[in-house]
Design a protein around this motif. Structure first.
Motif, PDB file in Angstrom:
ATOM      1  N   HIS A 116       9.520   2.346  -5.558  1.00 26.13           N
ATOM      2  CA  HIS A 116       9.896   1.089  -6.197  1.00 26.13           C
ATOM      3  C   HIS A 116      11.334   0.789  -5.765  1.00 26.13           C
ATOM      4  O   HIS A 116      11.960   1.611  -5.071  1.00 26.13           O
ATOM      5  CB  HIS A 116       9.749   1.180  -7.715  1.00 26.13           C
ATOM      6  CG  HIS A 116      10.385   2.380  -8.335  1.00 26.13           C
ATOM      7  ND1 HIS A 116      11.742   2.501  -8.528  1.00 26.13           N
ATOM      8  CD2 HIS A 116       9.843   3.538  -8.799  1.00 26.13           C
ATOM      9  CE1 HIS A 116      12.013   3.663  -9.096  1.00 26.13           C
ATOM     10  NE2 HIS A 116      10.875   4.331  -9.265  1.00 26.13           N
ATOM     11  N   GLY A 166       8.361  -0.117 -10.583  1.00 25.15           N
ATOM     12  CA  GLY A 166       9.370   0.659 -11.283  1.00 25.15           C
ATOM     13  C   GLY A 166       9.166   0.731 -12.779  1.00 25.15           C
ATOM     14  O   GLY A 166      10.113   0.964 -13.530  1.00 25.15           O
ATOM     15  N   THR A 201      13.985  -2.016 -13.469  1.00 25.35           N
ATOM     16  CA  THR A 201      13.849  -2.923 -12.329  1.00 25.35           C
ATOM     17  C   THR A 201      13.566  -4.349 -12.794  1.00 25.35           C
ATOM     18  O   THR A 201      13.991  -5.317 -12.154  1.00 25.35           O
ATOM     19  CB  THR A 201      12.707  -2.463 -11.410  1.00 25.35           C
ATOM     20  OG1 THR A 201      11.522  -2.290 -12.196  1.00 25.35           O
ATOM     21  CG2 THR A 201      13.038  -1.153 -10.714  1.00 25.35           C
ATOM     22  N   MET A 244       8.632  -7.804  -6.546  1.00 27.91           N
ATOM     23  CA  MET A 244       8.569  -6.396  -6.153  1.00 27.91           C
ATOM     24  C   MET A 244       7.265  -6.073  -5.433  1.00 27.91           C
ATOM     25  O   MET A 244       7.255  -5.318  -4.449  1.00 27.91           O
ATOM     26  CB  MET A 244       8.758  -5.503  -7.379  1.00 27.91           C
ATOM     27  CG  MET A 244      10.189  -5.491  -7.876  1.00 27.91           C
ATOM     28  SD  MET A 244      10.479  -4.337  -9.244  1.00 27.91           S
ATOM     29  CE  MET A 244      10.007  -5.338 -10.657  1.00 27.91           C
ATOM     30  N   HIS A 261       6.709  -4.771  -1.350  1.00 31.32           N
ATOM     31  CA  HIS A 261       5.847  -3.703  -0.836  1.00 31.32           C
ATOM     32  C   HIS A 261       4.946  -4.224   0.289  1.00 31.32           C
ATOM     33  O   HIS A 261       4.861  -3.616   1.367  1.00 31.32           O
ATOM     34  CB  HIS A 261       4.963  -3.142  -1.950  1.00 31.32           C
ATOM     35  CG  HIS A 261       5.678  -2.262  -2.922  1.00 31.32           C
ATOM     36  ND1 HIS A 261       6.153  -1.015  -2.588  1.00 31.32           N
ATOM     37  CD2 HIS A 261       5.976  -2.432  -4.229  1.00 31.32           C
ATOM     38  CE1 HIS A 261       6.724  -0.465  -3.644  1.00 31.32           C
ATOM     39  NE2 HIS A 261       6.630  -1.305  -4.652  1.00 31.32           N
TER      40      HIS A 261
END
Length: 292
Positions: free
Chosen positions: A165, A191, A203, A224, A228
């Protein structure tokens, strides 16, 4: 539309999956059913989660053909060793109600008894050769342990599922995985573990992530997950709340800039929130995995 990733044995899987870690069995079937309705086609579970049966029930109750859903599960350390792992597969497949598992992982490396780890992985190789699993891999394997596994086995893992994360990206693990053609798959990809793992930072409240999210009209969670996907990882967010299950899948209509990706990368703290893989021993973490 979910993006897809081709594994090192040419099997393809959705990049974004749905996880059920810590989801109570009584809530698992409903949450998986909602995830499938929204569009998720990769479901990640594990023998140690105690909810494989409910995952299977939700998949069978959907109007989807079995071939449309990519099922990933993990063997627990109590079922390591060659014969034990073969039996572990039977237990998982029985609970899931399937003949074939798409991706089967070793949940931990069990460095304190690595012969059992090797035996278990060799069982995965047998299951792969026999067509009972379509791809095999590992979870929480650090680079030096991965090298020990590769030296003693024949099939390179397709996946290494690890904590990744913005606050803990494990770049050394990702580099080692990439060097062997192994896909890094992120657990706790947003996270969430920083919120309940004893950290005083989350996060979700980070100002950099919040600023980027505002610029795109997205949530911090969506940013987030996009981070990824754009960096080539698989991610398996989890939730039991329908609105979050839906929102976490709504990440395919925007792109982060290189500068934004770099700003998120710079949030690295080097601090692990989950357990150190070397701390996982049979003495402390053995648990009976019930029969199917």
């Amino acid at each position: 539309m979910n993006e897809r990733i081709t594994l090192n044995n040419d099997i393809t899987m959705p990049a974004l999956g749905f996880g059920v870690f810590q989801t109570p069995p009584a809530e698992t079937a409903a949450s998986v059913a909602e995830a499938l309705r929204v569009g998720y086609r990769l479901i990640d579970t594990a023998a140690a989660y105690g909810n494989e049966r409910e995952v299977g029930e939700a998949i069978r109750a959907s109007d989807l053909d079995r071939s449309e859903v990519f099922i990933e599960t993990k063997l627990w350390i109590s079922d390591y060793g060659y014969e034990e792992a073969l039996h572990g597969f039977d237990k998982s497949a029985g609970k899931l109600g399937v003949d074939t598992i798409d991706l089967l992982l070793l949940h931990q490396p069990l460095t304190s008894d690595f012969d059992k780890t090797i035996g278990a992985y060799k069982a995965l190789e047998t299951l792969l050769a026999d067509g009972r699993v379509r791809s095999i891999g590992v979870s929480n394997f650090m680079p030096e342990v991965l090298e020990r596994l590769l030296a003693a086995t024949d099939v390179v893992p397709a996946v290494n599922q690890v904590e990744v994360h913005p606050f803990f990206s494990q770049s050394d693990v990702q580099k080692a995985d990439a060097g062997h053609g192994i896909l890094t798959q992120a657990w706790s990809p947003m996270g969430g573990i920083t919120s309940y793992g004893g950290s005083d930072r989350s996060t979700f409240d980070d100002p950099v992530i919040g600023e980027i999210a505002a610029q795109h009209g997205k949530t911090p969670a969506q940013v987030m997950l996009r981070w990824h996907l754009q960096q080539g990882r698989s991610a398996i967010p989890k939730s039991v709340r329908p609105e979050r299950i839906t929102a976490n899948f709504d990440v395919f209509d925007f792109e982060l800039t290189d500068e934004e990706l770099a700003r998120i990368d710079a949030l690295e703290t080097g601090v692990r929130s989950g357990p150190d893989p070397d701390s996982i021993t049979l003495a402390s973490f053995a648990r009976d995995i019930p029969e199917a």
